[in-house]
Enzyme design. Structure first.
Site, short mmCIF file in Angstrom:
data_model
loop_
_atom_site.label_atom_id
_atom_site.label_comp_id
_atom_site.label_asym_id
_atom_site.label_seq_id
_atom_site.Cartn_x
_atom_site.Cartn_y
_atom_site.Cartn_z
N PRO A 1 43.46 -38.83 81.51
CA PRO A 1 44.87 -39.21 81.52
C PRO A 1 45.76 -38.25 82.32
CG PRO A 1 44.26 -38.29 79.39
CD PRO A 1 42.98 -38.51 80.16
N ASN A 2 46.69 -38.85 83.00
CA ASN A 2 47.73 -38.16 83.78
C ASN A 2 47.22 -37.53 85.07
OD1 ASN A 2 49.94 -38.67 81.92
ND2 ASN A 2 48.85 -37.29 80.54
N ARG B 1 52.91 -34.24 89.49
CA ARG B 1 53.04 -33.69 88.15
C ARG B 1 52.91 -32.16 88.18
NH1 ARG B 1 47.73 -33.87 84.28
NH2 ARG B 1 48.73 -33.05 82.41
N TYR C 1 49.26 -27.74 88.82
CA TYR C 1 48.15 -28.58 89.30
C TYR C 1 48.05 -28.68 90.82
CZ TYR C 1 47.96 -29.86 84.39
OH TYR C 1 47.84 -29.80 83.02
N ASN D 1 36.66 -34.31 84.23
CA ASN D 1 37.95 -33.69 83.90
C ASN D 1 38.62 -34.66 82.93
OD1 ASN D 1 40.45 -32.60 83.60
ND2 ASN D 1 40.83 -32.29 85.79
N ALA E 1 43.84 -34.19 78.83
CA ALA E 1 44.18 -33.80 77.45
C ALA E 1 43.15 -34.28 76.42
CB ALA E 1 45.57 -34.34 77.10
N HIS F 1 40.77 -31.88 74.63
CA HIS F 1 41.15 -31.09 73.45
C HIS F 1 41.22 -31.92 72.18
CE1 HIS F 1 42.09 -28.52 76.79
NE2 HIS F 1 43.08 -29.31 77.19
N ASP G 1 30.81 -37.60 71.69
CA ASP G 1 29.68 -38.44 71.25
C ASP G 1 29.08 -39.20 72.44
OD1 ASP G 1 30.02 -37.60 68.64
OD2 ASP G 1 30.94 -39.45 67.93
N GLU H 1 31.92 -29.80 82.91
CA GLU H 1 33.33 -29.92 82.50
C GLU H 1 34.19 -29.25 83.57
OE1 GLU H 1 34.16 -28.24 78.67
OE2 GLU H 1 36.34 -28.34 78.98
N HIS I 1 38.34 -28.47 85.05
CA HIS I 1 39.79 -28.49 84.94
C HIS I 1 40.40 -27.86 86.18
CE1 HIS I 1 39.37 -29.60 80.77
NE2 HIS I 1 38.46 -28.65 80.66
N LEU I 2 41.49 -28.43 86.63
CA LEU I 2 42.20 -27.85 87.77
C LEU I 2 42.78 -26.49 87.40
CD1 LEU I 2 44.05 -31.11 88.79
CD2 LEU I 2 42.51 -29.85 90.30
N SER I 3 43.42 -26.44 86.24
CA SER I 3 44.09 -25.22 85.81
C SER I 3 43.14 -24.36 84.98
CB SER I 3 45.33 -25.58 84.97
OG SER I 3 44.95 -26.26 83.79
N ARG J 1 46.63 -20.76 79.33
CA ARG J 1 47.72 -21.64 78.93
C ARG J 1 47.82 -21.69 77.40
NH1 ARG J 1 47.19 -27.05 82.20
NH2 ARG J 1 49.34 -27.25 81.41
N ARG K 1 44.94 -25.64 74.28
CA ARG K 1 44.05 -25.99 75.38
C ARG K 1 42.78 -25.14 75.40
NH1 ARG K 1 47.40 -29.36 78.57
NH2 ARG K 1 49.57 -28.74 78.35
C1 DQA Z 1 43.54 -30.36 82.77
C2 DQA Z 1 43.93 -29.38 81.66
C3 DQA Z 1 44.28 -30.12 80.39
O1 DQA Z 1 44.65 -29.19 79.36
C4 DQA Z 1 45.47 -31.02 80.64
O2 DQA Z 1 45.78 -31.76 79.48
C5 DQA Z 1 45.26 -31.92 81.80
C6 DQA Z 1 44.62 -31.39 83.00
C7 DQA Z 1 43.31 -29.64 84.12
O3 DQA Z 1 42.72 -30.25 85.00
O4 DQA Z 1 43.73 -28.50 84.29
O5 DQA Z 1 45.70 -33.06 81.81
O6 DQA Z 1 42.33 -31.00 82.40
#
Ligand code: DQA
Length: 155
Positions: A11-12, A19, A24, A75, A78, A81, A88, A99, A101-103, A108, A112
């Site tokens: 998501p997002n 964003r 990001y 990725n 959210a 978390h 599962d 796994e 993540h960009l950040s 943070r 997270r």
């Molecule tokens: C994220 C980190 C997550 O905590 C956050 O909710 C995201 C992006 C990242 O790519 O840094 O949506 O997965």
């Protein structure tokens, strides 16, 4: 025809580039997809790059990966978390999982710092921005080559 790596974005992440660019970055998800595909091609691999805002759709894609993919780069945004359902599904997929993540989630908020994806992942890449997708492809190529022929290593 070798199976692709599923590169799944939660998501997002469709809003990356717009964003919170200080967190990001300025590249869009389409830019990141092109970069990921180019890296995979250079490694002789294919990717299937997708994004969904829906937890259920991500679960369905992870289930699909069991038959259709050689590995999963995830990725989960959210849902990382919060989602036992994604954990599962990853455990059921019996594929190598990275796994991503960009950040750097550990710099943070504390919510997270916990991931439901990590227990199912061979490794975690975070904090390198879009470059992390290329690093994940490299790591997946390595995992796939190192696997002996057998159940978990089948492509
Ligand atoms: C994220 C980190 C997550 O905590 C956050 O909710 C995201 C992006 C990242 O790519 O840094 O949506 O997965």
């Amino acid at each position: 025809m070798p199976k692709p790596i599923f590169v799944l974005n939660g998501p997002n992440l469709n809003l990356v580039g717009v964003r919170e660019p200080s967190i990001y970055g300025a590249e869009t998800l389409a830019d990141i997809g092109r970069r990921t595909e180019a890296r995979a091609q250079a490694m002789g691999l294919a990717v299937d790059f997708r994004q969904s805002n829906s937890e259920g759709e991500l679960v369905t894609w992870i289930q699909e990966a069991r038959e259709q993919a050689c590995g999963i780069i995830l990725n989960a945004g959210a849902y990382t978390h919060t989602s036992v359902a994604i954990l599962d599904a990853l455990n059921a997929a019996e594929k190598p999982v990275i796994e991503l993540h960009l950040s750097n989630v550990f710099r943070r908020e504390s919510f997270r710092h916990h991931s439901y994806v990590s227990p199912a992942a061979q490794g975690v890449i975070c904090g390198f921005g879009p470059k992390g997708y290329e690093l994940a492809v490299d790591a997946m190529a390595d995992l796939l080559n190192r696997k002996p022929a057998g159940k978990a290593g089948k492509t």
